[in-house]
Design a protein around this motif. Structure first.
Motif, PDB file in Angstrom:
ATOM      1  N   TYR A 137       0.734  -1.387   0.025  1.00 26.92           N
ATOM      2  CA  TYR A 137      -0.107   0.204   0.079  1.00 26.92           C
ATOM      3  C   TYR A 137       0.913   1.213   0.193  1.00 26.92           C
ATOM      4  O   TYR A 137       0.611   2.364  -0.655  1.00 26.92           O
ATOM      5  CB  TYR A 137      -0.857  -0.073   1.229  1.00 26.92           C
ATOM      6  N   LEU A 138       2.012   1.126   0.713  1.00 26.02           N
ATOM      7  CA  LEU A 138       2.908   2.312   0.581  1.00 26.02           C
ATOM      8  C   LEU A 138       3.566   2.625  -0.620  1.00 26.02           C
ATOM      9  O   LEU A 138       3.372   3.692  -1.178  1.00 26.02           O
ATOM     10  CB  LEU A 138       4.098   2.048   1.714  1.00 26.02           C
ATOM     11  N   LEU A 139       3.809   1.455  -1.352  1.00 26.78           N
ATOM     12  CA  LEU A 139       4.632   1.568  -2.761  1.00 26.78           C
ATOM     13  C   LEU A 139       3.518   2.157  -3.831  1.00 26.78           C
ATOM     14  O   LEU A 139       3.650   3.099  -4.533  1.00 26.78           O
ATOM     15  CB  LEU A 139       4.845   0.352  -3.216  1.00 26.78           C
ATOM     16  N   GLU A 140       2.332   1.663  -3.516  1.00 31.22           N
ATOM     17  CA  GLU A 140       0.800   1.980  -4.368  1.00 31.22           C
ATOM     18  C   GLU A 140       0.643   3.324  -4.218  1.00 31.22           C
ATOM     19  O   GLU A 140       0.743   4.185  -5.290  1.00 31.22           O
ATOM     20  CB  GLU A 140      -0.225   1.131  -4.267  1.00 31.22           C
ATOM     21  N   GLU A 141       0.643   3.946  -3.152  1.00 31.01           N
ATOM     22  CA  GLU A 141       0.096   5.238  -2.734  1.00 31.01           C
ATOM     23  C   GLU A 141       1.222   6.274  -3.057  1.00 31.01           C
ATOM     24  O   GLU A 141       1.231   7.531  -3.427  1.00 31.01           O
ATOM     25  CB  GLU A 141      -0.137   5.584  -1.426  1.00 31.01           C
ATOM     26  N   THR A 142       2.565   5.999  -2.829  1.00 25.35           N
ATOM     27  CA  THR A 142       3.556   6.931  -3.527  1.00 25.35           C
ATOM     28  C   THR A 142       3.530   6.873  -4.838  1.00 25.35           C
ATOM     29  O   THR A 142       3.551   8.007  -5.457  1.00 25.35           O
ATOM     30  CB  THR A 142       4.950   5.928  -3.106  1.00 25.35           C
ATOM     31  N   HIS A 143       3.299   5.954  -5.736  1.00 24.50           N
ATOM     32  CA  HIS A 143       3.070   6.103  -7.109  1.00 24.50           C
ATOM     33  C   HIS A 143       2.104   6.734  -7.656  1.00 24.50           C
ATOM     34  O   HIS A 143       1.924   7.532  -8.478  1.00 24.50           O
ATOM     35  CB  HIS A 143       3.169   4.641  -7.685  1.00 24.50           C
ATOM     36  N   LEU A 152      -1.244   8.826   0.859  1.00 25.91           N
ATOM     37  CA  LEU A 152       0.056   8.675   1.701  1.00 25.91           C
ATOM     38  C   LEU A 152       0.391   8.797   3.125  1.00 25.91           C
ATOM     39  O   LEU A 152       1.280   8.374   3.633  1.00 25.91           O
ATOM     40  CB  LEU A 152       1.141   9.629   0.678  1.00 25.91           C
ATOM     41  N   LEU A 153      -0.193   9.905   3.292  1.00 27.09           N
ATOM     42  CA  LEU A 153      -0.028  10.607   4.849  1.00 27.09           C
ATOM     43  C   LEU A 153      -0.533   9.345   5.942  1.00 27.09           C
ATOM     44  O   LEU A 153      -0.157   9.213   6.952  1.00 27.09           O
ATOM     45  CB  LEU A 153      -0.680  11.859   5.029  1.00 27.09           C
TER      46      LEU A 153
END
Length: 390
Positions: A225-231, A252-253
């Motif tokens: 989820y962190l990777l997806e939200e960053t992109h 992302l926050l």
């Protein structure tokens, strides 16, 4: 303000101390009218209507510590004959107690009856008022007929209360002298205050009785989820859509706050404290005596300070192996260049005779020398590719 005095958890509406004169119409307290008929210094159906007493709706934010109020708010509380509230925070009750202020909890009353108490108590004769909770004869109290009654606003904004007040005041304007209505803001949110709400919500989700899914997540399970939200943030930036970016930054926050809540050895305060300390330390030209007149000066200062802090770092340590290859290559070539290494020779050695690898690395080196982000340049080009059949 709408049907609630102020939105959940927000102190909004009238500036502190502004008398809005008693309009309670359509769920609002403003203007000087009750359902179209003036109450304070005005007329109802063409007839001058005197006022008796005053009801102060005291709005606050739940994000300030108990006891922190504006001076006008404390003065109004101390001058009040009666302070009413619905299920007030015990910490606030302690603060009021230290100030000699008694609060009557009327949470057991339905909302219309709460509104009726406010109107009736404000219009009550002072005779025998000493027997009522919270009676005081403090300096500064108004000499107007009737009583000073304060409503301590609830965190949920007291939905329905202003509508109920409108009904009671409308009837009182016809049958007698209604009280003046004032909205007083006792505390205000600072920028960033809603971050406290996010931390509180995340804590609830992860606590016993919260969300089963949130409760079982780990740092590892959250990585996708962190990777997806960053992109998605990157995509939102490049889309140029502010609303899209606002939403994705929020997602992302959430990941940052989520990971901080999952951690056992630190929390969100340690995370925030660490980055605050780093920003101050890395900006001596702002928070210290150093000078940096250009962005280039700032970048060089940053790298020098970073190198001093990471003096024990070896080789490419600190450059994530999970970065996309172009981004990772640019980071590695940049570190070599700052170390004084001949990057052209390094590229040829790394390619080890592979002409395609050498070409790719040279392109990254060219992007870096041009001040471009190789990953962003390629991503933009891909976005301009026409799909098949078009």
């Amino acid at each position: 303000m709408s049907d609630a005095l102020a939105g959940p958890g927000q102190a909004s509406g009238a500036p502190g101390g502004q008398v809005l004169g008693g309009q309670v119409s359509g769920g609002q307290v403003s203007g000087g009218q009750v359902s179209g008929g003036p109450v304070s210094g005005g007329q109802a159906s063409g007839v001058e209507v005197p006022v008796t007493g005053r009801v102060t709706l005291l709005l606050t934010t739940p994000r300030t510590a108990p006891g922190l109020l504006t001076f006008p708010a404390w003065e109004r509380l101390r001058q009040a004959d009666l302070v009413l509230a619905a299920d007030p925070d015990p910490a606030w009750l302690d603060a009021f107690g230290l100030a000699g202020i008694v609060v009557e909890d009327v949470a057991a009353l339905p909302v219309p009856e709460r509104a009726g108490r406010l109107v009736d108590d404000a219009g009550a004769d002072d005779a025998g008022a000493d027997d009522r909770p919270g009676r005081s004869d403090r300096p500064g109290r108004s000499d107007r007929p009737g009583r000073e009654v304060v409503w301590w606003g609830s965190e949920d904004g007291d939905p329905g209360l202003t509508d109920a007040l409108a009904e009671h005041l409308s009837r009182r304007a016809i049958t007698g002298a209604p009280p003046e209505i004032e909205v007083l803001t006792g505390s205000f949110d600072l920028p960033g205050a809603r971050l406290l709400d996010l931390v509180a919500v995340m804590d609830t989700l992860r606590s016993p009785g919260g969300c089963p899914w949130d409760g079982e997540q780990t740092h590892t399970s959250l990585l996708p989820y962190l990777l997806e939200e960053t992109h998605e943030v990157i995509e939102a930036v490049e889309s140029g859509d502010p609303a899209h970016l606002e939403e994705e930054l929020g997602d992302l926050l959430l990941q940052v706050v989520f990971h901080a809540r999952v951690a056992e050895s630190f929390g969100i305060d340690e995370v925030a404290g660490g980055i605050v300390a780093k920003l101050i330390r890395r900006h001596p030209h702002v928070f210290g005596d150093a000078t940096a007149s250009t962005a280039g000066d700032v970048e060089r200062s940053w790298e020098t300070l970073k190198a001093a802090e990471k003096a024990g770092r070896q080789g490419f340590e600190g450059i994530p192996a999970t970065l996309p290859a172009l981004a990772r290559a640019q980071k590695m070539l940049g570190r070599l260049a700052r170390a004084g290494v001949d990057t052209d020779a390094a590229v040829e050695k790394a390619a080890d005779g592979d002409q395609l690898a050498a070409a790719l690395l040279r392109v990254v080196a060219l992007a870096r020398a041009s001040g471009e982000d190789a990953e962003a340049v390629l991503r933009a080009a891909l976005g301009r590719l026409d799909p098949p059949g078009e």
